[in-house]
Scaffold this active site. Structure first.
Site, PDB file in Angstrom:
ATOM      1  CE  LYS C  80      -3.802   1.925   2.847  1.00  0.00           C
ATOM      2  NZ  LYS C  80      -4.596   1.685   4.069  1.00  0.00           N
ATOM      3  CB  SER C 155      -7.833   3.723   3.338  1.00  0.00           C
ATOM      4  OG  SER C 155      -7.014   3.133   4.304  1.00  0.00           O
ATOM      5  CB  SER C 179      -8.086   0.997   6.347  1.00  0.00           C
ATOM      6  OG  SER C 179      -8.815   2.195   6.475  1.00  0.00           O
TER       7      SER C 179
END
Lengths: 93, 484, 514
Positions: C80, C155, C179
């Site tokens: 990420k 997210s 997330s």
């Protein structure tokens, strides 16, 4: 509840330039969010200790021994503006 | 200033002499080129995290103990949020309502009188980076075109010491600060070098009717970077406040900036309202729980502090309080003095010579005690030469001066320049007789009762012997010769 | 070389193939790089694909490390883009970091790099990890491979979508209020948030310091444990990191005998849509079939967790994001007239609307006069939420809930109303407030879209969670793969799924039934 003056004050504190229409929109959005957050005031939590740290650890510290620093080129690598090996910022006065 | 009394509080910041910064492992150094001691932490790169420097906690605790504070069983760090280019995270990791130590005091001396100032708190934080303003004339923000930031200093451990408003005058404030600085230097935790900004302070001043117990509104004074300026700034601000109050006005809670050129203070043009620091507990650090046994250990291993040393000098060397204060008040001079005594000089003469010729030499040459051009051993030897009569006191001063010039041992100087004291009675008798004979008129005056003429004769004998005659003996022999 | 299906291959299986020489690391990397080439235009999971590096490094792994050394060597991973990677830009999906080149690497990433994983690239996220759909990214909106008209969650939407779409074998994400778990649920993959402090946050761009944790997104629970093993551990650079009391074990076993599982009534009352509820109930029944015992528990302060989170997280974020000021790195506005102008325009132009909203809320909540009413109170509510869990765990070993109230929703359907977006995290947020570990595993489909099942454990109970999740995963036998249909484009290609007879689940039933 939160009004446009509050929003302007907070934006200043946070150094966020908001356009006039942004201020109006933000005020509405924040008011709604804060109204939801106000649900918390239903609770009488005054006697409850606050949780600042969810872990029960204390006394984390390190030895006073120097390790390698960044080279100056690496330190300045991402700098938007450089002057005399320093980070340069616009006039402050 | 009739009818009014000033009330002063001081807030001091001291940079610690640790090896590394407060929250990262970059070296703490001085005078290097810009931005060579930085890392993701002290440059506040995304994702970087702080880690507490254990030695900084120790040093801070030593300061707190020396100031008689209560070391709190638990302390935490807080974030103090504001935007400034020298603050890379846009918050300073500091301490707020759970600081390292509280409620202490510091005893200090003003004109022989002991005063006590309570200490509100001692806490830990990190120093900001260095800002240089360029393009203007003065190097100040006003008039500059742009500014530059050097992050070498950013993150250096900083100890904040806040006094209560217990200081009663500008002079007392100056003494307080000077003596507190000595204390911190004695602890070995900071050199408190003022040129390098290792100790900085702001003053809070208010006035009130004499004898009143309430505090008036205070103003905050900034930018006094010498003890003298501190006193000056306070001396300028007191009448200003009194003037306002006597005219029926009120004092505004404001910040004033000291101008060393004019010696006055002016309000800071603040472009914004008072800072809203939005303190909250630092989530990236965990609480510090202080072990009482560790504190006790620090207490027993504290270096000798000035107050204790001054008392010891009075006791051990039989010095007066005033002399003990001068000699014992600061570490370097005290150390030098004790070396002189240890090398065999008598305590009292050693004191006189150290406070006299040696200090004068240091001041003239701009040197620190222990770094003068006369070593303790050599001074001790000189003191002994004077004490045993080999050299007269006045010759001794000449010897001292030549020791510095020639970087030589005192006995070598004495020999080379023939400065031995003449104590040979027969030799001096001859000289005395010569001088008396050559000044018959003055001899007559003396015999007629004008006793002060003796001084003239002493002077003549000294001149004739190049100052080397033993004054006591000269006096004796002259009297004998003149009185017949 | 065997034909590999990137939509189904697990790290466990890939490692076996590497070790047995059936495939090389370079070939394995190519499988994923090819898949990226094939579907990325539809999915947009990656902000940056480091294809050349991946190809070169995987070749190097083959040459020098024989792909046998080290449990992670040669396995392709996506990271990420809020974890700093030296030499590879890290943007946090924000304009304010669009040109940021890190000068160091996050500890968790460094640990897997040292184990010779092959990094495929940096995945998309909601800007600064603030969001539940990845629509707050300043660069692109990631699409859910199960239905490209829907969101992958957020997210860590990019990481979840990449794993689901077969564009990566596995991925690292971060979880502050759900997330990792929520996008894992929406994308039909496994996602786990470890106990707070288990994985170093050094190098994870901070959103909410007291809530953030890095964790794995994988195709199986075993893979999740394997990756977690390599990223946990105390880090001297992170004062809030701790050593786990026991090391992570690779899970085994098919039964859940004696496991006591609590179902919090408050979570089920929280607007769970019927299809999600149905899959949840079926999974609860499976637990009992495997020998576990499910009872109702109460977490009475659940409804206050979301309001508390939406004070604490923005407050910490408002301070954490203050360093993005145009001075030392990142975006700086053009031609600032003075410092104040530079600060305000850099941040006004550099941050997206959701980030600005949260900074504003956080700043407001901490500002003079409001601390006690907001931040102070939220920290006390946090204590109440923690105590709820502690009390519940006195009677049960794990707590189960749906991971999210709904399946993946249409892109754009919640962006006009921030509150509706916040509601996605109602079942995940309390876990972060309490600092506990939790996993989401796929438990079925509803309307063709994946449903996630969440297991929460007490602090440092990762092994208990992984063991239970592994057994449950085996029983569920979730088999479908995303079909890349696009309901907005009218392309119907429903996966549809029901348990196959003769599968693991049926076998377990036959053997375990009494």
């Amino acid at each position: 509840m939160i009004g446009e003056d509050d929003v302007r004050y907070v934006a200043k504190l946070a150094r966020l330039r908001l356009a006039p229409d942004e201020v109006a929109r933000m005020t509405g959005e924040l008011a709604k969010i804060l109204a939801h957050i106000d649900k918390m005031s239903e609770l009488d939590a005054a006697a409850v200790p606050p949780t600042a740290h969810v872990l029960d650890i204390v006394n984390v510290a390190r030895e006073d021994r120097p390790q390698h620093s960044l080279s100056r080129p690496d330190a300045l690598r991402n700098a938007p503006a450089v002057s005399d090996d320093c980070f340069r910022v616009p006039r402050m006065g | 200033m009739s009818g009014w009394e000033p009330v002063v509080g001081l807030e001091m910041h001291v940079e610690l002499d640790t090896q590394t910064k407060m929250f990262c492992t970059c070296a703490v150094t001085k005078g290097d080129e810009p931005n060579v001691h930085t890392c993701p932490v002290c440059l506040a790169h995304p994702g970087a995290l702080p880690v507490v420097n254990r030695r900084a906690v120790e040093y801070a605790t030593r300061i707190a103990l020396a100031l008689n504070c209560t070391v709190q069983p638990r302390n935490i760090f807080h974030r103090k949020n504001y935007f400034y280019p020298d603050l890379p995270k846009a918050y300073q990791i500091s301490q707020y309502d759970e600081p390292l130590a509280v409620s202490g005091w510091f005893d200090y001396w003003v004109d022989g009188e002991k005063l006590r100032c309570r200490i509100n708190r001692v806490h830990m934080e990190e120093d900001a980076a260095k800002l240089i303003h360029a393009g203007g004339d003065t190097g100040r923000i006003a008039g500059s075109d742009y500014s530059m930031v050097d992050f070498n200093r950013g993150g250096t451990p900083l100890i904040e010491i806040v006094s209560e408003p217990d200081i009663p005058s500008p002079e007392a404030a100056r003494e307080f600060l000077q003596q507190l600085r000595n204390l911190v230097v004695e602890l070995g935790v900071s050199e408190c070098n003022m040129e390098e900004g290792q100790i900085r302070w702001d003053a809070n001043l208010s006035v009130r009717p004499e004898g009143s117990a309430e505090l008036g509104t205070r103003t905050e004074l900034k930018n006094m970077n010498s003890f003298r300026y501190l006193q000056q700034a306070l001396e300028a601000e007191i009448p200003r406040q009194i003037g306002i109050l006597e005219a029926g006005g009120t004092i505004d809670l404001e910040t004033l900036h000291f101008n060393p050129d004019t010696g006055t203070t002016t309000p800071l043009r603040s472009k914004e309202e008072a800072h809203d620091y939005r303190y909250f507990p630092e989530p990236d650090l965990v609480p510090l729980v202080i072990d009482p046994a560790w504190v006790e250990d620090l207490r027993t291993t504290q270096p000798e502090l000035p107050e204790a040393r001054v008392a010891r000098f009075v006791e051990q060397y039989g010095l007066s309080r005033a002399d003990a204060l001068l000699l014992g008040g600061s570490h370097a001079l005290a150390e030098f003095y004790e070396e002189v005594v240890a090398a065999g000089a008598g305590a009292k003469p050693a004191a006189n010579w150290t406070m006299g010729e040696y200090l004068a030499h240091l001041n003239a040459a701009g040197l620190e005690a222990g770094h003068g051009h006369v070593t303790a051993e050599r001074l001790a030897k000189l003191v002994k030469l004077v004490a045993d009569g080999t050299v007269s006191t006045s010759s001794g001063k000449e010897v001292f001066a030549k020791m510095i010039e020639e970087r030589a041992e005192p006995e070598d100087v004495v020999e080379k320049h023939g400065l031995c004291q003449i104590s040979d009675t027969s030799e001096l008798e001859a000289t005395v007789a010569q001088v008396v004979a050559a000044n018959a008129a003055q001899a007559e005056q003396y015999r007629a009762g004008k006793r002060q003429v003796l001084g003239f004769f002493v002077g003549q004998v000294m001149k004739s012997t190049g100052g080397r005659a033993n004054p006591g003996l000269v006096n004796e022999l002259l009297r004998k010769a003149l009185e017949g | 070389m065997p034909t590999l299906d990137p939509l189904r291959l697990t790290a466990r299986e890939a490692k076996r193939l590497l070790v047995e020489g059936e495939i090389s690391a370079a070939e394995l990397a190519k499988v994923y790089l090819d898949q990226i080439a094939a579907v990325e235009a539809a999915v947009h999971a990656f902000i940056l694909v480091t294809a050349d590096n991946a190809a070169k490094y995987s070749t190097k792994v083959d040459r020098e490390m024989q792909a046998t050394r080290g449990p992670l060597a040669g396995l392709p991973i996506a990271i990420k883009d809020n974890m700093v990677t030296e030499g590879v830009t890290t943007t946090c999906a924000s304009k304010i970091l669009s040109n940021y080149m890190p000068v160091y690497t996050a500890t968790a990433v460094r640990r897997v790099w040292e184990d010779h994983v092959v990094m495929l690239g940096k995945t998309n996220l909601d800007e600064f990890a603030m969001g539940s759909s990845t629509e707050n990214s300043s660069y692109q909106t990631t699409r859910n491979p199960w239905d490209l008209a829907t969101v992958p969650g957020g997210s860590s939407g990019g990481s979840a979508a990449a794993v689901a779409a077969g564009e990566a074998l596995w991925a690292l994400g971060s979880d502050t209020g759900g997330s990792i778990r929520q996008p894992a649920a929406l994308c039909g993959v496994v996602g786990m948030k470890p106990t707070y402090g288990a994985v170093s946050r050094y190098g994870l761009v901070a959103f909410a310091s007291s809530l953030d944790q890095i964790g794995p997104l994988t195709r199986s629970v075993y893979d999740c444990a394997l990756l977690l093993q390599h990223i946990v551990g105390q880090d001297p650079k992170d004062s809030t990191s701790v050593a786990l009391p026991e090391s992570i074990a690779l899970p085994q076993g098919e039964r859940l005998d004696g496991l006591r599982v609590g179902i919090p009534g408050e979570y089920l009352a929280a607007g769970i849509e019927p299809g999600v509820r149905a899959r949840f109930d079926e999974t609860v029944a499976r637990i009992e079939e495997l020998g576990g015992r499910c009872t109702e528990v109460s977490l009475p302060h659940t409804e206050y967790a979301l309001p508390a989170y939406y004070i604490i997280a923005p407050a910490e974020a408002s301070a954490n994001l203050a360093r993005f000021d145009g001075v030392r790195y990142g975006y700086r506005c053009a031609d600032p007239v003075d410092l104040l102008d530079m600060y305000e325009r850099t941040r006004g132009e550099g941050f997206g609307p959701e980030v600005k909203r949260r900074i504003m809320i956080g700043t407001y909540a901490l500002s003079a006069g409001y601390y006690d009413a907001y931040y102070g109170r939220a920290q006390r509510v946090r204590t109440l939420v923690r105590r709820d869990f502690e009390q519940a765990f006195a009677d049960v070993d794990l707590i189960a809930s749906p991971t999210t109230p709904t399946v993946a929703f249409k892109a754009g359907s919640r962006t006009a109303d921030p509150l509706s977006m916040y509601m996605c995290d109602i079942c995940t947020i309390p876990v972060n407030l309490a600092g506990l570990p939790a996993i989401s595993i796929p438990c079925g489909l509803s309307d063709g879209l994946p449903v996630g099942f969440q297991l929460i454990g007490p602090a440092f109970s990762e092994n208990r969670i992984l063991r239970a999740a592994h057994a449950l995963e085996g029983a569920i036998g979730f088999a479908p793969a995303p079909t890349f249909r696009d309901s907005a484009a009218g392309v119907a290609n429903d996966a549809g799924w029901s348990p196959q007879p003769g599968g693991l689940c049926a076998q377990a039933l036959r053997e375990g039934a009494s």
